[in-house]
Design a protein around this motif. Structure first.
Motif, short mmCIF file in Angstrom:
data_model
loop_
_atom_site.label_atom_id
_atom_site.label_comp_id
_atom_site.label_asym_id
_atom_site.label_seq_id
_atom_site.Cartn_x
_atom_site.Cartn_y
_atom_site.Cartn_z
N PHE A 61 0.47 -1.13 0.03
CA PHE A 61 0.25 -0.38 0.52
C PHE A 61 1.54 1.24 -0.05
CE2 PHE A 61 -3.17 -3.43 1.31
CZ PHE A 61 -4.00 -2.86 0.87
N ILE A 91 -4.62 5.01 0.80
CA ILE A 91 -5.17 3.75 0.10
C ILE A 91 -5.80 2.19 1.03
CG2 ILE A 91 -4.77 2.55 -1.25
CD1 ILE A 91 -4.49 4.98 -1.65
N THR A 113 -9.01 1.50 0.82
CA THR A 113 -9.73 -0.14 -0.62
C THR A 113 -10.71 -0.66 -0.25
OG1 THR A 113 -6.93 0.14 -0.58
CG2 THR A 113 -8.49 -2.50 -1.30
N GLN A 114 -11.48 -0.90 1.44
CA GLN A 114 -12.17 -1.39 1.13
C GLN A 114 -13.61 -1.48 1.02
OE1 GLN A 114 -14.22 -0.89 4.06
NE2 GLN A 114 -13.03 0.92 4.30
N ALA A 151 -11.26 0.35 -8.62
CA ALA A 151 -10.30 -0.05 -8.32
C ALA A 151 -10.10 -0.92 -10.09
CB ALA A 151 -9.94 -0.85 -7.74
N ILE A 162 -9.10 3.69 -7.01
CA ILE A 162 -7.44 2.51 -6.59
C ILE A 162 -7.05 1.75 -7.28
CG2 ILE A 162 -6.60 0.92 -4.78
CD1 ILE A 162 -8.04 3.11 -3.10
N ILE A 178 -3.63 -0.59 -8.75
CA ILE A 178 -3.31 -1.42 -8.19
C ILE A 178 -2.58 -1.99 -10.15
CG2 ILE A 178 -3.85 -3.99 -7.29
CD1 ILE A 178 -6.43 -3.24 -6.80
N ASP A 223 -1.37 2.60 -6.63
CA ASP A 223 -1.90 3.20 -5.12
C ASP A 223 -1.51 1.44 -4.75
OD1 ASP A 223 -2.40 5.72 -5.55
OD2 ASP A 223 -4.59 4.48 -6.42
N ILE A 224 -1.51 0.21 -5.49
CA ILE A 224 -1.34 -0.91 -4.65
C ILE A 224 -0.60 -1.62 -5.10
CG2 ILE A 224 -2.30 -2.54 -3.90
CD1 ILE A 224 -4.46 -1.76 -2.69
N LEU A 263 -7.94 -6.64 0.23
CA LEU A 263 -8.83 -6.08 0.03
C LEU A 263 -9.89 -6.68 1.64
CD1 LEU A 263 -11.77 -6.68 -2.45
CD2 LEU A 263 -11.10 -4.27 -1.61
N SER A 280 -7.35 -4.12 4.48
CA SER A 280 -7.72 -2.57 4.40
C SER A 280 -9.08 -2.85 5.51
CB SER A 280 -8.72 -2.11 2.80
OG SER A 280 -9.01 -1.26 3.26
#
Length: 747
Positions: A410, A415, A419-420, A635, A652, A654, A668-669, A683, A686
């Motif tokens: 992360f 973030i 994310t969740q 995302a 988000i 990824i 971001d990830i 997820l 987060s």
């Protein structure tokens, strides 16, 4: 121009208020654009242009705290270790002096009157002798912290502790000096001030140890880097050198049981490399010539020679450490509420303490200064903003550290928090859902004129002349079908090779003293050369195309004899990962530049909710924006340069760690391995981290909301209030540490 980022290791902070004071001091320095002080990790991250380290260090010192430049590449010891040891020594000394005073408490209560208390211990001057070193030597840090806080126009926990213990100490001196006939055991509070300071020092030591455990992720990553490497010399001998001395292009040897010193490419040898500490991959990964290896991973079985490709700050391990630090030293949005409360907390407590004194003297027990005094001191010492200041950063540190161990990086704490909340995931196809490399999926004969081994040998020899990725996939895939009895000298000889743009390739080949004219390509190419294509063959190729594969016909001596099909195959882990994400109620889409037929086939195989095909790279970001305009939290998952704009636009982004640096920087990830199961893990991490933060904030607020009224009501002795205050911070940190034990399934 990129901004400078300087990290400072701090010491001397006692609560979140201290962090705010240091932030204000650093923001006044030249060139500083932003400052974030993490109370839990005791690290200040300063960003700006032309920053002067000496000026930053001086600013922290002027504010009443100590700072050192944080440098992971140096061998300097962590100053927090020395501070923790010093706190332990203070506690032990304070405990030795306070134990006799604690024993005198038995003489204060009717229900303990049967326990003998020596008259010597009840002597006020002996109590003064025991309490004074605790108050002004072991407890000097609270006076120093109070002075600097008040000088900077702020108030912190040190102010509360110094005020409460000083009131008990000096009031006891007053009683001992001016009331010689007064029974000391009924009115002195030397034991209260000494025991309070001792308990707070114990709490500070526990807190420091717990905070050290919550920030252990970076320390574990640093420990992965070996100190020495075996570098090859020109004459073939080896020399042991420091890893810091390695240069790009050096050749190093890695023996079984050794850690890989730095990033590189295998020149020779084979082995299984344990990459679990960086990628979270539970099983060792087989490495052969040409494969990449990462510094900090562990060589389990074989001997390999590696060419150094990255050193120092450019290695994967160094980048991971920077990302984890960035996440842990940033401030999550959920922390803003705690910061606002902490900024007014101490002044509010001082007002409540003054009101407590007034209400007791005027209304509850007029003239009973002792009861009023005890209630007021209890309010001062039970109130502490430490738990509020630790609630969010300790959870962020533990959560992001655990995620990094699973190969999930992360970039920022916000973030990790956000994310969740996503409800829609958009996937790129090539290299994300699929392997990103075409593979031979079908090879079948349509005629028995030639054996399968002969056809395979002829086609492979022909396709070796082409550099097209599909041709290379056919060459590699046909290895299993070749005639094993052929020696290298018996391989087909290619003449008159010709590439037919967009259609295929052809050539004349000599094989086992026979000549063959071979064509591999589309049915259109075969028809142009008057090769008869029957309906059966046409139907088979059409079925393969509908499955999203690139099908090619094979003609030898103007007769259709076989066909091959090549496809970018779905990753082994993609189906399971998408199934897991569907169980969470997420909407899953694919965004790709491939044609509709191929994209639809992949989407059907994976059970995606929708597919958007034939999208130009520059239009991917627009499609993400359109989804966001409908009120969804999106995302985007990708791995290529053409995915970078969409990754940056998404709520988000990824990036697959096997992708390009551009994609990883824009995201971001970052997932350190090519496994979409990491998305479900991200997820889950987060969700658990946000839940943990909310638990911490609830208990931090509840502790003060419940504790302060109890103390004000006179139901809590000051020394018990001090113990509760120390326990509150420790409990918050210990709750955050539960995140480090979270089990994340990788399948």
């Amino acid at each position: 121009m990129a901004n400078d980022v300087i990290q400072l290791q701090l010491s001397g902070m006692s609560c979140a208020g201290c962090a705010k004071s240091i932030e204000r001091a650093l923001q006044s320095c030249d060139g500083v654009q932003s400052v974030n002080v993490n109370f839990a990790s005791e690290v200040a991250a300063v960003e700006g242009n032309n920053l002067k380290t000496a000026q930053l260090l001086a600013a922290v010192k002027d504010a009443g705290y100590h700072a050192e430049l944080l440098d992971h590449e140096s061998d300097q010891s962590d100053p927090r270790d020395a501070a923790q040891q010093k706190q332990l020594v203070k506690f032990i000394a304070a405990a030795i002096l306070s134990l006799p005073l604690l024993y005198t408490m038995f003489g204060h209560f009717s229900w303990t009157s049967g326990i003998p208390v020596p008259d010597l211990l009840m002597n006020p001057w002996l109590q003064l002798l025991l309490a004074t070193p605790v108050q002004f030597i072991m407890g000097w840090q609270f006076y120093r912290g109070s002075y600097h806080a008040l000088r900077n126009g702020a108030a912190n926990m040190d102010v509360l502790v110094a005020l409460g213990t000083s009131a008990a100490y000096f009031y006891s001196i007053y009683l001992a000096w001016f009331a010689p006939d007064y029974h000391p055991h009924e009115g002195l509070y030397f034991e209260t001030s000494a025991v309070l300071i001792t308990l707070i020092l114990l709490g500070k030591w526990f807190e420091a140890r717990a905070k050290g455990r919550s920030s252990s992720a970076i320390q574990k990553l640093l420990q992965l880097q070996p100190e020495k490497a075996l570098r090859e010399l020109e004459n073939g001998d080896t020399e042991e050198v420091a890893v810091s001395e390695l240069k790009v292009g050096d050749i190093i040897q890695v023996r079984p049981g050794q850690a890989v010193p730095t990033d590189g490419k295998v020149l020779s040898g084979e082995s299984a490399i344990d990459e679990s500490m960086l990628t979270g991959e539970s099983m060792p990964v087989a490495k052969h010539q040409g494969d990449n290896v990462m510094g900090g991973t562990f060589n389990t079985t074989g001997f390999v020679r590696v060419e150094v490709q990255q050193v120092g700050a450019q290695t994967a391990l160094a980048k991971i450490i920077r990302v984890v630090e960035q996440a842990q030293n940033s401030k999550a949005p959920i922390q803003r509420l705690a910061d606002r409360v902490a900024s007014i907390f101490v002044p509010a407590v001082l007002v409540i303490a003054a009101l407590t004194m007034l209400i007791w003297i005027v209304f509850l027990a007029p003239g009973d200064w002792r009861a009023a005094f005890e209630a007021t001191v209890a309010v001062l010492v039970i109130a502490c903003p430490c738990a509020l200041g630790l609630a969010t950063p300790t959870s962020i540190m533990a959560g992001s550290g655990r995620a990094a161990q699973a190969g999930i990086l992360f970039k920022r704490s916000e973030i990790l928090e956000r994310t969740q909340a996503i409800d829609t995931i958009v996937f790129d196809k090539t290299g994300t859902l699929t392997e990103g490399k075409p593979k031979l999926t079908n090879f079948s004969l349509l005629s028995q004129a030639l054996s399968q081994a002969t056809v395979a040998s002829l086609v492979q020899a022909l396709e070796k002349q082409s550099e097209h990725p599909l041709a290379q996939a056919i060459v590699k895939g046909l290895d299993a079908h070749l005639n094993a009895d052929d020696s290298p000298d018996e391989r087909p000889e290619v003449r008159q090779f010709q590439a037919h743009k967009g259609k295929g390739v052809s050539a004349s080949l000599s094989y086992h003293n026979e000549s063959f004219k071979v064509m591999v390509g589309s049915l259109r190419l075969l028809r142009e050369h008057e090769v008869v294509v029957n309906e059966n063959a046409e139907q088979k190729l059409s079925e393969l195309q509908e499955q999203g594969k690139t099908a090619m016909a094979i003609a030898i001596a103007n007769e259709l004899v076989a066909y091959v099909a090549v496809a970018d195959t779905v990753r082994d882990t993609s189906k399971h990962a998408l199934k897991t994400l569907r169980t969470r109620g997420l909407r899953l889409l694919m965004l790709t530049g491939d044609n509709n037929k191929t994209a639809a086939a992949i989407a059907k195989e994976l059970g995606l909710d929708d597919v958007i095909a034939e999208v130009l790279p520059e239009d991917k970001a627009d499609h993400v924006k359109q989804l966001q305009a409908k009120g969804t939290t999106v995302a985007m998952v990708g791995d290529g340069i053409n995915d970078a704009p969409a990754l940056a636009v998404a709520d988000i982004g990824i990036a697959m760690g096997t992708g390009t640096d551009v994609a990883i920087e824009a995201a971001d990830i970052a997932l350190m391995r090519a496994d979409l199961n990491g998305i479900a893990q991200a997820l889950e991490m987060s969700r658990l981290t946000v839940r943990n933060i909310r638990q911490n904030l609830f208990w931090a607020f509840a502790y003060n909301v419940v504790g302060i009224p109890i103390a004000a009501s006179g139901l809590l002795a000051p020394w018990l209030a001090g113990g509760a205050m120390a326990l509150s911070s420790v409990s918050v940190v210990l709750n955050a540490l539960r995140l480090q034990r979270v089990k994340l399934s990788d399948r």
